[in-house]
Design a protein around this motif. Structure first.
Motif, PDB file in Angstrom:
ATOM      1  N   PHE B 104      24.660  45.047  73.363  1.00 56.73           N
ATOM      2  CA  PHE B 104      25.072  46.262  74.052  1.00 56.73           C
ATOM      3  C   PHE B 104      25.033  46.107  75.559  1.00 56.73           C
ATOM      4  O   PHE B 104      24.500  45.146  76.100  1.00 56.73           O
ATOM      5  CB  PHE B 104      24.160  47.417  73.638  1.00 56.73           C
ATOM      6  N   THR B 109      17.700  49.295  77.847  1.00 54.43           N
ATOM      7  CA  THR B 109      17.401  50.306  76.832  1.00 54.43           C
ATOM      8  C   THR B 109      17.782  49.875  75.420  1.00 54.43           C
ATOM      9  O   THR B 109      17.701  50.664  74.496  1.00 54.43           O
ATOM     10  CB  THR B 109      18.129  51.628  77.151  1.00 54.43           C
ATOM     11  N   SER B 110      18.216  48.618  75.259  1.00 52.70           N
ATOM     12  CA  SER B 110      18.631  48.191  73.917  1.00 52.70           C
ATOM     13  C   SER B 110      17.478  47.678  73.079  1.00 52.70           C
ATOM     14  O   SER B 110      17.661  47.366  71.912  1.00 52.70           O
ATOM     15  CB  SER B 110      19.682  47.090  73.994  1.00 52.70           C
ATOM     16  N   LEU B 111      16.310  47.524  73.694  1.00 47.79           N
ATOM     17  CA  LEU B 111      15.163  47.047  72.935  1.00 47.79           C
ATOM     18  C   LEU B 111      14.142  48.166  72.836  1.00 47.79           C
ATOM     19  O   LEU B 111      13.944  48.931  73.787  1.00 47.79           O
ATOM     20  CB  LEU B 111      14.548  45.832  73.634  1.00 47.79           C
ATOM     21  N   ASN B 112      13.511  48.253  71.689  1.00 49.38           N
ATOM     22  CA  ASN B 112      12.518  49.298  71.488  1.00 49.38           C
ATOM     23  C   ASN B 112      11.267  48.998  72.325  1.00 49.38           C
ATOM     24  O   ASN B 112      10.670  47.933  72.181  1.00 49.38           O
ATOM     25  CB  ASN B 112      12.161  49.383  70.004  1.00 49.38           C
TER      26      ASN B 112
END
Ligand SMILES: Nc1ncnc2c1ncn2[C@@H]1O[C@H](COP(=O)(O)OP(=O)(O)OP(=O)(O)O)[C@@H](O)[C@H]1O
Ligand code: SF4
Ligand SMILES: [Mg+2]
Lengths: 330, 337
Positions: B104, B109-112
């Motif tokens: 993405f 912000t694509s990783l938790n």
């Protein structure tokens, strides 16, 4: 981690000292004191004015003729011995005796209430958030809106009405039957306590639910919009795992930090419910003590509430630090 | 050539309170193993919705696939019609992350944030492969090393906030690659990164693609990125493909006025001062023109353009363009299914 806790406890102790000092002074700020309140009461009941020497004597024996600051230090001087002063309102009974059992019951009710309201509000919040804008979501949100905008005592009265007249329980207020009220703990008393518990617990738990539900729902909706949720789905994870492991896990963090604030609120905020339901918590004596400027009693309750606040925050911080790796123990 | 994905006349509409948004309105392309398809277009033209439709990530209550087909050709077995699968069923979940992976735009912000990089990579491996936790962890470390993360044995146990933006995007790539997908969809993977990091990431993606014969869909609004990586390019405007051509044709002989406009607005070394941005701006989703959607901004606009939508004209074996200027050529029938 240990230094973090030690530092927190240390600063908590200082805060506590300041809280007790300020509350002790504030309680005595209004004109009059506990003696003049007591005197007025005596005069009203006997119809005779008390001789001024008697009043002066009273003041002197209680130490009220000294400056407030001296009174304060005399008061806290007794703490290590478990002496928290006495209450004129309660016929000179030691504050420690009046509050001992009530404190335990208050903590018990507070924690139990927290578990009940969380245990219901979190699942309902997840349910509503994952069905955003569905009929169920609207229904629950409306219900919770009514819940937060209705005053606590009204909710308590309504629930009490439902419990007694609709569900036909034989609950008549309080946490104990008359004969067990001041009895020591025995099996029979415990049984009696357990029998009384469900109705007030349900009332307290449901009362605190609406707010928690709304926070949970809003948090989860926020998180579900985040890129890493879509990324988790793009990995091929089950929706259930995405919701619970990836979203809910983060959405509860703000609730944890709220517990710190909530713990004393659960206790002081339920004063009115306690009065309505005649629950032996810290609430009723606190109100009475404040009204009569019974400062040892009021001051001690305030101090207990402050301790709850500090402990609640400390626990919340520790749990949060463990739950959210972004938080550092600085 | 090995076709792995075939998209025909795809239409994905959003049904929202204010009306219908035709986010993707007739997109076709095919993707071959080892090759890169570039999808380029201005913000809001439907690039991300296209990729999310392929992955079936859009909620059915919000977005509907109203027409078209997406055929995925697995290494073995019958082709899968992705428009027909249950978006929350087992079939698509076996494909997601395993055969088609996605990275993405926003590495931040694509990783938790509450799980370690390793936990998140292992999650994908354990989901799709029948391996032990130890093997999954070893594999996670391997892919982290592969994407150029230094000290992967230590980094594997760190949290996303301990990684820089570029490192996170590398970790995302590692996660996407952990199950050896046959197709990688990269939705603006470098937009949020600075230029030197961008070049490194693009190089990394290409090298991995080459090593694994992976098909790549590179989504971007940056023609420079397209020039860097793509074999074939589709140019999108307001949900439609306006031009589809091999990358060299796009740069040397662009056919559609919109493609020409995009190229002219591109600062390029040695082209001097003739930088001309396209006039006007993309109309909102509700004010789509009746005829050619580019007509309000087109320097070559004719009366016909405003009345009728141009179909796709075939210009060569791999080139078509949707513009009335090319009407002399044979008209391809507009798929209506
Ligand atoms: N969840 C949604 N609800 C409603 N409309 C949406 C939604 N997601 C996208 N759209 C609409 O679909 C259209 C295409 O959006 P898309 O995200 O595919 O654009 P994009 O080409 O990826 O742009 P960008 O370069 O900004 O990422 C836009 O008009 C957008 O408003
Ligand atoms: S069809 Fe007409 S308006 Fe559309 S791009 Fe071609 S010339 Fe321009
Ligand atoms: Mg996009």
């Amino acid at each position: 981690m240990t230094t973090f806790i030690i530092r927190r406890v240390f600063s908590a102790a200082i805060t506590l000292f300041l809280i007790t000092l300020i509350s002790f002074i504030v309680i005595q700020l209004p004109p009059g004191d506990v003696v003049s309140n007591w005197v007025r009461q005596q005069e009203a009941s006997t119809g005779q004015p008390l001789p001024p020497e008697t009043i002066e004597n009273l003041r002197r024996t209680y130490g009220f003729d000294e400056p407030i600051i001296i009174q304060y230090f005399k008061w806290i001087d007794g703490f290590p011995r478990g002496d928290f002063g006495f209450s004129i309102e309660y016929s000179n009974a030691p504050v420690a005796d009046i509050l001992a059992q009530r404190t335990g019951l208050t903590v018990f009710l507070g924690v139990a209430t927290l578990f009940i309201s969380w245990g219901l509000a979190i699942p309902f919040g997840i349910f509503a958030a994952t069905r955003k804008n569905s009929r169920w979501d609207y229904f629950l949100s409306t219900l919770s809106f009514i819940g937060i905008s209705t005053p606590d005592f009204l909710i308590a009265v309504i629930y009490l009405f439902i419990a007694v007249f609709v569900l036909k329980t034989d609950y008549a207020g309080g946490l104990f039957s008359q004969e067990f009220k001041d009895a020591p703990w025995t099996w029979e008393r415990l049984l009696d306590f357990a029998k009384h518990l469900p109705v007030p617990l349900a009332i307290l738990g449901l009362g605190g639910m609406a707010g928690t539900f709304r926070i949970m729902r809003a948090n989860l909706l926020d998180i579900l919009d985040q890129q890493f949720i879509e990324a988790a789905r793009a990995k091929g994870l089950r929706e259930r795992i995405v919701i619970y492991k990836h979203a809910t896990r983060i959405a509860v963090n703000p609730l944890i930090s709220r517990v710190g604030m909530q713990l004393p609120l659960l206790i002081s905020g339920t004063i009115i419910i306690s009065i309505v339901l005649d629950l032996p918590t810290l609430g009723p004596p606190f109100i009475r003590a404040l009204n009569r400027q019974d400062m040892f009693l009021a001051g001690t309750v305030l101090m207990i509430l402050a301790i709850f606040l500090l402990i609640g925050n400390l626990i919340a911080d520790i749990v949060l630090a463990w739950s959210d790796p972004r938080i550092q123990y600085e | 050539m090995d076709t792995v994905l075939e998209v025909r006349n795809l239409k994905t509409y959003f049904y929202i309170e204010q009306g219908v948004i035709r986010a993707v309105d007739g997109v076709s392309f095919s993707l071959q193993a080892g090759k890169t398809l570039g999808i380029v277009g201005e913000s809001g033209c439907g690039k991300s919705v296209t990729s999310r439709t392929i992955m079936r990530l859009l909620s059915p209550t919000l977005a509907r696939i109203v027409a078209g087909s997406i055929k995925y050709y697995p290494a073995d077995g019958a082709p899968v019609e992705l428009t027909q699968v249950d978006p929350s069923g087992d079939q698509i979940r076996d494909i997601r992350g395993n055969e088609i992976a996605m990275i993405f735009q926003e590495p931040m912000t694509s990783l938790n944030p509450v799980y370690t990089i390793g936990q998140q990579i292992m999650e994908a491996i354990l989901l799709h492969q029948d391996v032990s936790k130890e093997r999954a962890r070893a594999r996670a470390i391997d892919v982290l090393r592969l994407v150029g993360i230094p000290l992967p044995e230590q980094r594997v146990d760190q949290y996303p906030h301990e990684f820089s933006g570029g490192m996170r995007q590398r970790a995302m790539i590692a996660m996407a690659l952990s199950c050896n997908p046959r197709i990688l969809i990269a939705d603006e993977p470098t937009t949020a990164l600075d230029v030197t990091i961008e070049a490194q990431i693009l190089e990394l993606i290409q090298q991995i693609q080459h090593d694994n014969n992976m098909a790549l869909i590179m989504i971007t609004h940056d023609l420079n990125v397209i020039g860097e990586v793509a074999d074939h390019v589709i140019v999108m405007y307001l949900g439609q493909v306006v031009e589809s051509a091999p990358v060299d044709d796009i740069f040397e002989n662009p056919k559609h006025p919109y493609t020409q406009g995009l190229l002219n607005s591109l600062p390029m070394i040695g082209r001097g001062d003739r930088l001309e941005p396209i006039i006007g701006s993309v109309p909102g989703p509700h004010e789509r023109p009746r005829g050619c959607s580019f007509a309000p901004r087109c320097p070559h606009v004719m009366d016909r353009c405003r009345a009728e939508m141009p179909p796709s004209f075939v210009l060569g074996p791999a080139s078509d363009v949707a513009c009335w200027l090319y009407d002399e050529t044979i008209e391809v029938s507009h798929d209506a299914n």
